[in-house]
Write a protein that holds these residues in place. Structure first.
Motif, short mmCIF file in Angstrom:
data_model
loop_
_atom_site.label_atom_id
_atom_site.label_comp_id
_atom_site.label_asym_id
_atom_site.label_seq_id
_atom_site.Cartn_x
_atom_site.Cartn_y
_atom_site.Cartn_z
N PRO A 24 0.82 -1.20 0.00
CA PRO A 24 0.00 0.00 0.00
C PRO A 24 0.85 1.25 0.00
CG PRO A 24 -0.01 -1.06 2.15
CD PRO A 24 0.63 -2.00 1.23
N ALA A 25 0.32 2.28 -0.58
CA ALA A 25 1.02 3.56 -0.62
C ALA A 25 1.13 4.13 0.78
CB ALA A 25 0.27 4.53 -1.53
N ALA A 26 2.09 5.05 0.94
CA ALA A 26 2.30 5.65 2.25
C ALA A 26 1.06 6.39 2.70
CB ALA A 26 3.50 6.60 2.17
N ALA A 27 0.79 6.28 3.95
CA ALA A 27 -0.37 6.97 4.50
C ALA A 27 -0.20 8.47 4.40
CB ALA A 27 -0.56 6.56 5.96
N GLN A 28 -1.33 9.20 4.40
CA GLN A 28 -1.29 10.63 4.20
C GLN A 28 -0.67 11.38 5.37
OE1 GLN A 28 -2.09 12.31 1.35
NE2 GLN A 28 -2.09 10.20 0.60
N GLU A 29 -0.43 10.67 6.52
CA GLU A 29 0.20 11.37 7.64
C GLU A 29 1.71 11.37 7.54
OE1 GLU A 29 -0.65 7.11 8.95
OE2 GLU A 29 -1.69 8.71 7.87
N THR A 30 2.25 10.98 6.41
CA THR A 30 3.70 11.00 6.20
C THR A 30 4.06 11.94 5.06
OG1 THR A 30 3.66 9.16 4.64
CG2 THR A 30 3.86 8.61 6.98
N GLY A 31 5.34 12.29 5.02
CA GLY A 31 5.86 13.12 3.93
C GLY A 31 7.19 12.57 3.46
N ARG A 32 7.91 13.37 2.75
CA ARG A 32 9.20 12.95 2.23
C ARG A 32 10.26 14.00 2.52
NH1 ARG A 32 9.13 12.45 -4.12
NH2 ARG A 32 7.35 11.10 -3.66
N VAL A 33 11.52 13.51 2.61
CA VAL A 33 12.68 14.38 2.77
C VAL A 33 13.58 14.15 1.57
CG1 VAL A 33 14.66 15.01 4.19
CG2 VAL A 33 12.52 14.29 5.28
N THR A 34 14.00 15.20 0.93
CA THR A 34 14.85 15.09 -0.25
C THR A 34 15.94 16.15 -0.20
OG1 THR A 34 14.87 14.97 -2.67
CG2 THR A 34 13.43 16.62 -1.67
N GLY A 35 16.92 16.03 -1.06
CA GLY A 35 17.99 17.01 -1.10
C GLY A 35 19.19 16.49 -1.86
N GLN A 36 20.32 17.20 -1.70
CA GLN A 36 21.55 16.84 -2.39
C GLN A 36 22.72 16.92 -1.43
OE1 GLN A 36 22.99 19.53 -5.48
NE2 GLN A 36 23.67 17.81 -6.74
N VAL A 37 23.66 15.99 -1.59
CA VAL A 37 24.88 15.96 -0.79
C VAL A 37 26.06 16.27 -1.70
CG1 VAL A 37 26.34 14.60 0.74
CG2 VAL A 37 23.87 14.25 0.76
N THR A 38 26.85 17.28 -1.35
CA THR A 38 27.98 17.69 -2.18
C THR A 38 29.23 17.84 -1.34
OG1 THR A 38 27.36 20.01 -1.90
CG2 THR A 38 26.54 18.90 -3.87
N ALA A 39 30.37 17.86 -2.01
CA ALA A 39 31.65 18.12 -1.36
C ALA A 39 31.82 19.62 -1.20
CB ALA A 39 32.80 17.54 -2.18
N ALA A 40 32.13 20.06 0.01
CA ALA A 40 32.20 21.49 0.28
C ALA A 40 33.29 22.17 -0.54
CB ALA A 40 32.44 21.72 1.77
N ALA A 41 34.42 21.48 -0.77
CA ALA A 41 35.54 22.12 -1.45
C ALA A 41 35.29 22.33 -2.93
CB ALA A 41 36.81 21.28 -1.26
N THR A 42 34.62 21.37 -3.58
CA THR A 42 34.45 21.43 -5.03
C THR A 42 33.01 21.57 -5.47
OG1 THR A 42 34.27 19.01 -5.22
CG2 THR A 42 36.49 19.96 -5.32
N MET A 43 32.07 21.38 -4.53
CA MET A 43 30.63 21.39 -4.81
C MET A 43 30.23 20.29 -5.78
SD MET A 43 29.58 23.59 -2.77
CE MET A 43 27.85 23.56 -3.25
N ALA A 75 5.01 12.69 9.91
CA ALA A 75 4.95 14.14 10.09
C ALA A 75 5.49 14.51 11.47
CB ALA A 75 3.50 14.61 9.94
N GLY A 76 6.22 15.63 11.51
CA GLY A 76 6.80 16.07 12.77
C GLY A 76 8.24 16.52 12.58
N THR A 77 8.93 16.73 13.69
CA THR A 77 10.31 17.20 13.67
C THR A 77 11.26 16.02 13.84
OG1 THR A 77 9.65 19.31 14.62
CG2 THR A 77 11.97 18.73 14.77
N HIS A 78 12.27 15.97 12.97
CA HIS A 78 13.22 14.86 12.98
C HIS A 78 14.63 15.39 12.74
CE1 HIS A 78 9.89 11.97 12.69
NE2 HIS A 78 9.38 12.78 11.76
N THR A 79 15.61 14.51 13.05
CA THR A 79 17.01 14.80 12.75
C THR A 79 17.44 13.93 11.58
OG1 THR A 79 17.53 15.38 15.04
CG2 THR A 79 19.37 14.80 13.61
#
Length: 1004
Positions: A24-43, A75-79
């Motif tokens: 089953p698909a994720a329940a509506q009480e959830t969301g997603r976290v996305t983004g990008q990881v880069t090297a600080a020196a060269t990006m 949903a909520g605050t996470h690390t």
């Protein structure tokens, strides 16, 4: 049977995929976290970073663009935390809304010591680097993505301290040799164990036939583009949990896996060129007569008493028009991969193909294969991985080494080769000795290898802290090699044909469980348990025949001459279990204690089980509040002691008999091995202590390790009186070998600005060992190598000139220690320059030293009068023999000994055992990332790399190359079992050429 197994596995995988897609698909009480990881020196984006939500079993890996997606986050605050080898960890607090998407990007700084990175090799369960009490070394895909590597042998050589890699030489499609911390056995194979995605594979070299003098290895069959990272653990203190076969270390390779998101494709096209550099001494203008067009210098010296020392010129009408037997070998390669998936199903699929010519006519190797890594998560607590890989390689070789049809044995011997006179009118108009080495290329020497490796891994974590891992794997290798001298062959006119077949199978079952508990706020316990079963099968078959009635491809039954037939089969089983407890105090001080218990079918019936204990500790001193963390980032102390072993040979415990043919064809048998019902494994105990430190926000790092090993109950072949009725030695646990060493890895970011970074790394390994006790036995191979009490394992022995620099006749002592076979120091120096976000330059230099190598090519040519560096000395020797008392006044004793001839005697191969120290410029690679606006219409990233390998050598060694090796010679006929397989000599071997590669990579 095999096909039924494959069908069942495929059907099982299909069911898993359907189940996963139907979740089953994720329940509506959830969301997603996305983004990008880069090297600080060269990006630049970082691939393979682990991004996860702390406290939840939710996470993802970054793709080639450095992007990640974590689905079904409540949903909520996470690390959100990110870890990746070679970079510091980072955390961000995020707020997730129901049905929403939260974006969090990370810029990571490179660091010399990353305590939070996850380690698998050598541990019972996934642990953080801070918890491990022995040295950890890894190379990742980011470290090699711009380098000219084709397999893991190229990856770890010079980049990991304590690891020695000897490249395969000048035959394309062959594998090299790997040693970790030298050698700690006198009679068993010293190769490290090899795991691929958690499945143990066959780790010993397998012969590619008499003609090639080379072997195929496990690491050679892995496409470098498929590798995510390589982990290496080096000694018994770290390998205890692997048991009886792990005393030589462990190499574990993790290939790439799928990631959540849209499909991402990677393609690479490569074009290359191989070119032979200078061969042999600079005093030889002909390069061992390979420059066959240099007619002014194509001559030997007469060994006849009436004309001693006179030049004997020769000419080769079959010499190529270029004037050299060597030619540029062209190569091309292509690889394609795709990875993607969802939270429940992900995949990585790749394929590759390469076609490479050697630097001599008829040399070629073609290989191709595929890999499919499938991951399923039908429920949150269960993950299933199905990994499958196949590689096929077809190679054609020039006959090499100590071989009557060998290239350098004939070309390099000038007037003393086996191909003379030519055919038809070849020698018409030639008024000197006519040689015709072009006909040695009439031989057709081929090898075909097929390797299939598959594994199914299930990981089940029903509750937090309680994990279970079960893996079943199968590795299959088949090698078929043929040698064919056709009817009418110049050296063997009647023709010759042989076929050799080798198969290796390894079936493995592996279970490991762990339970993690906290006791209060300061103590954490991780208790682990598990067991393994390994079943090995090996078969070797050889058939040959000769003297055919006419031309055409023969069969094994069409020869009129004698036929040689051999067939051997070996099967062994190893089973064991382990227990381990890891205690952590304040996440700062850690103690690990473990025990491995093994049984093996090769153990004597009266021996029983073997127990291998281990204890290790890790202390993060820099976590104290008093630590000056503003400039001294990390300081970790570590220590470990543990044991592992090596099993005896499959038949060492048995009294055996060999079948023979008696009078009038009657069947019979003769005594063979005495047998030893009490034989068991040799045990290697290692103590290791060291530290890891980093400074100035990870810009500088130091890894330092000292280790000491003792191999007790070492397996030694003991000679018994023939009056007992048996001629073979009996293997007994009567030896002792000691060793020690130091290792350092120094890392520095020398310069670092917004648009420029220069990083350097030095890897230093120093080792020594000694055969303390061999029960009075002296073990000798037929290549001047041996093992004797009080000397390094192994060493060279023979006649030695005691006054080498004196202008006098040689003062010779026979049968003395000369030097170690294996390097006692290995140094790798790596430099990487990054200019902005677009240009990267990487260079690697390596030194190996403290060891010796017999120059048999110089010995055999010198005594025959066809070694240019001896011509001047031999002229003076002949003059002295003719009555000139002053002719040798400026000739040293060593020169007189080495250049002694068949005519007057006094020659000895041991005089040619030389120091083999060298420095090599291993590689140089320049990579340019194409501008994004230029490639945006068809790709997300694209780069061009120009690279070279084996670029320069600095050495005083006078032979072809101080790294060459003849596998067939070392393994005494291609039967590799460790027993007397420890010597190395240069014996007319084709050295490794320079190679250059232009490659284009694109991600879309």
């Amino acid at each position: 049977m095999t096909s039924r197994v494959c069908v069942r596995i495929g059907a099982f995988a299909s069911v898993l995929a359907v189940l996963a897609l139907c979740m089953p698909a994720a329940a509506q009480e959830t969301g997603r976290v996305t983004g990008q990881v880069t090297a600080a020196a060269t990006m630049q984006p970082l691939t393979g970073a682990q991004v996860f939500v702390s406290g939840l079993r939710l996470g993802a890996l970054t793709n080639e663009q450095g992007r990640y997606v974590i689905l079904n986050v409540p949903a909520g605050t996470h690390t959100v935390r990110v870890d990746i080898i070679g970079y510091g960890s980072a955390e961000e607090t995020v707020t997730v809304t129901a049905g929403g998407t939260t974006t969090t990007n990370f810029n990571l700084e490179q660091t010399a010591v990353a305590l939070e990175e996850i380690v698998v090799t050598g541990t019972a369960a996934e642990v953080r680097a801070r918890e491990v009490g022995n040295a950890l070394d890894a190379v990742t895909s980011r470290d090699i993505e711009n380098l000219p590597v084709t397999n893991p042998e190229n990856i770890i050589g010079g980049r990991i301290p304590g690891v020695t890699v000897v490249p395969p030489g000048g035959q394309p499609g062959t594998g090299g040799t790997i040693r970790i911390r030298g050698q700690n056995t006198a009679s068993q194979a010293p190769e490290p164990l090899v795991y691929i995605d958690g499945v143990r594979v066959y780790n010993q070299p397998v012969s590619l036939g008499t003609a090639s003098r080379a072997a195929v290895t496990a690491l050679q069959d892995i496409n470098a583009e498929d590798i995510e990272r390589v982990e290496v653990i080096k000694g018994a203190s770290a390998t205890t949990l692997y048991g009886t076969e792990a005393a030589g270390g462990v190499i574990q390779i993790f290939t790439k896996r799928g990631v959540a998101g849209s499909p991402i494709w990677n393609a690479e096209l490569g074009m290359g060129l191989a070119r032979m550099g200078r061969i042999g001494s600079s005093a030889d203008p002909t390069g061992m007569f390979t420059k066959c067009g240099d007619t002014d210098n194509l001559y030997g010296l007469s060994m006849s008493r009436s004309t001693a020392g006179e030049q004997v010129p020769f000419e080769d009408p079959t010499c190529p028009s270029s004037g050299s037997w060597f030619e540029d070998g062209l190569s091309n390669s292509v690889s394609l991969s795709v990875r993607g998936g969802s939270e429940t199903v992900s995949y990585f699929v790749s394929s590759n193909y390469s076609d490479a010519d050697g630097t001599l006519p008829t040399q070629n190797s073609k290989d191709g294969g595929f890999r499919a890594n499938m991951d399923f998560r039908p429920i949150d607590d269960l993950s299933i991985a199905l990994n499958t890989a196949y590689t096929r390689r077809d190679s054609r070789f020039v006959e090499d080494g100590n071989n009557a049809n060998g290239f350098l044995l004939n070309v390099g011997r000038g007037t003393n080769g086996n191909f003379k006179g030519g055919k038809g009118e070849d020698c018409v108009g030639v008024d000197v000795l006519c040689v015709s080495n072009g006909y040695l290329f009439d031989s057709q020497n081929t090898a075909t290898s097929d390797r299939y490796t598959t594994g199914l891994v299930l990981q089940y974590e029903p509750i937090d802290g309680f994990s279970n891992r079960f893996a079943v794997g199968w590795d299959y290798l088949s090698v078929t090699s043929e040698e064919w001298e056709p009817f009418g062959h110049l050296r063997a006119p009647g023709g010759y044909y042989s076929s050799e077949g080798n198969t290796r199978e390894k079936l493995s079952l592996d279970y490991a469980g762990s339970l993690r508990n906290g006791f209060g706020e300061s103590v954490v316990s991780t208790f682990s348990w598990g067991g393994q079963i390994f079943r090995d099968r090996a078969r070797a078959k050889f058939v040959s025949t000769q003297d055919f009635a006419g031309p055409g491809k023969p069969t094994l039954t069409s020869g009129g001459g004698a036929t040689d037939v051999s067939d051997s089969q070996i099967a062994t089983t190893t089973a064991g279990f382990f227990l381990q407890e890891l205690l952590g105090f304040n996440d700062q001080f850690f103690v690990t204690a473990g025990l491995r218990v093994d049984g093996n079918s090769a153990f004597g019936d009266d021996f029983g089980l073997q127990f291998y204990p281990k204890v290790s500790t890790s202390y993060i001193v820099s976590d104290h509040e008093f630590w000056p963390s503003d400039w001294f980032d990390t300081f970790k102390l570590r220590a470990a002691i543990g044991e592992s072993g090596k099993a005896p040979g499959a038949f060492d415990k048995l009294r055996t008999w060999s079948p023979v043919t008696g009078d009038e064809g009657s069947a019979g048998f003769t005594p063979n091995d005495i047998g030893n019902s009490e034989v068991g494994p040799e045990r290697t105990r290692e103590f290791e202590v060291g530290f890891d430190a980093s400074f100035l926000r990870g810009r500088f790092g130091v890894e330092a390790t000292y280790y000491s090993t003792v191999t007790s109950d070492a397996l030694v072949p003991v000679a018994y009186p023939p009056s007992l009725g048996f001629l073979a030695n009996r293997t007994e646990n009567v030896g002792e070998i000691k060793g020690s060493g130091t290792e350092f890895q120094l890392t520095a970011s020398v310069l670092q600005t917004e648009n420029f970074e220069w990083r350097v790394q030095g890897n230093f390994g120093f080792n020594s060992n000694e055969a303390v006790d061999l029960a009075g036995q002296e073990l000798d191979a037929d290549n001047l190598a041996g093992i004797r009490e009080g000397d390094p394992v192994p060493s060279y022995y023979g006649a030695k000139v005691l006054n080498p620099g004196d202008f006098a006749d040689p003062d010779v002592e026979s049968d003395v220690f000369i030097g170690a076979v294996n390097p006692t120091r290995v140094i790798g120096l790596n430099s990487t320059l990054s200019l902005g976000r677009s240009l990267t330059l990487d260079a690697l230099f390596e030194h190996q030293g403290g060891h010796y190598l017999p120059n048999y090519t110089g010995y055999q040519n010198g005594r025959r009068g066809v070694w240019h560096p001896c011509y001047d000395t031999q002229g003076k020797i002949f003059a002295a023999a003719g009555g000139d008392d002053s002719a040798l006044n400026d000739v040293t004793a060593l020169e007189r000994a080495r250049c002694a001839t068949n005519l007057y005697g006094g020659h000895d191969a041991a005089f040619w055992i030389e120091k083999a120290d060298f420095w090599k410029w291993r590689s140089l690679a320049v990579t340019y990332q194409l501008p994004s606006d230029l490639v945006a219409s068809f790709a997300s990233r694209a780069s061009v790399t120009l690279a070279g390998t084996n670029l320069m050598t600095w050495t005083d060694y006078t032979g072809a190359d101080p790294e060459v090796e003849d596998f067939y010679d070392r393994s005494e006929g291609g039967i590799y079992d460790g027993l007397t397989d420890y010597g190395r000599r240069e014996y007319y071997n084709i050295p490794t050429p320079r190679s250059f590669l232009l490659s284009f990579r694109v991600t879309f």
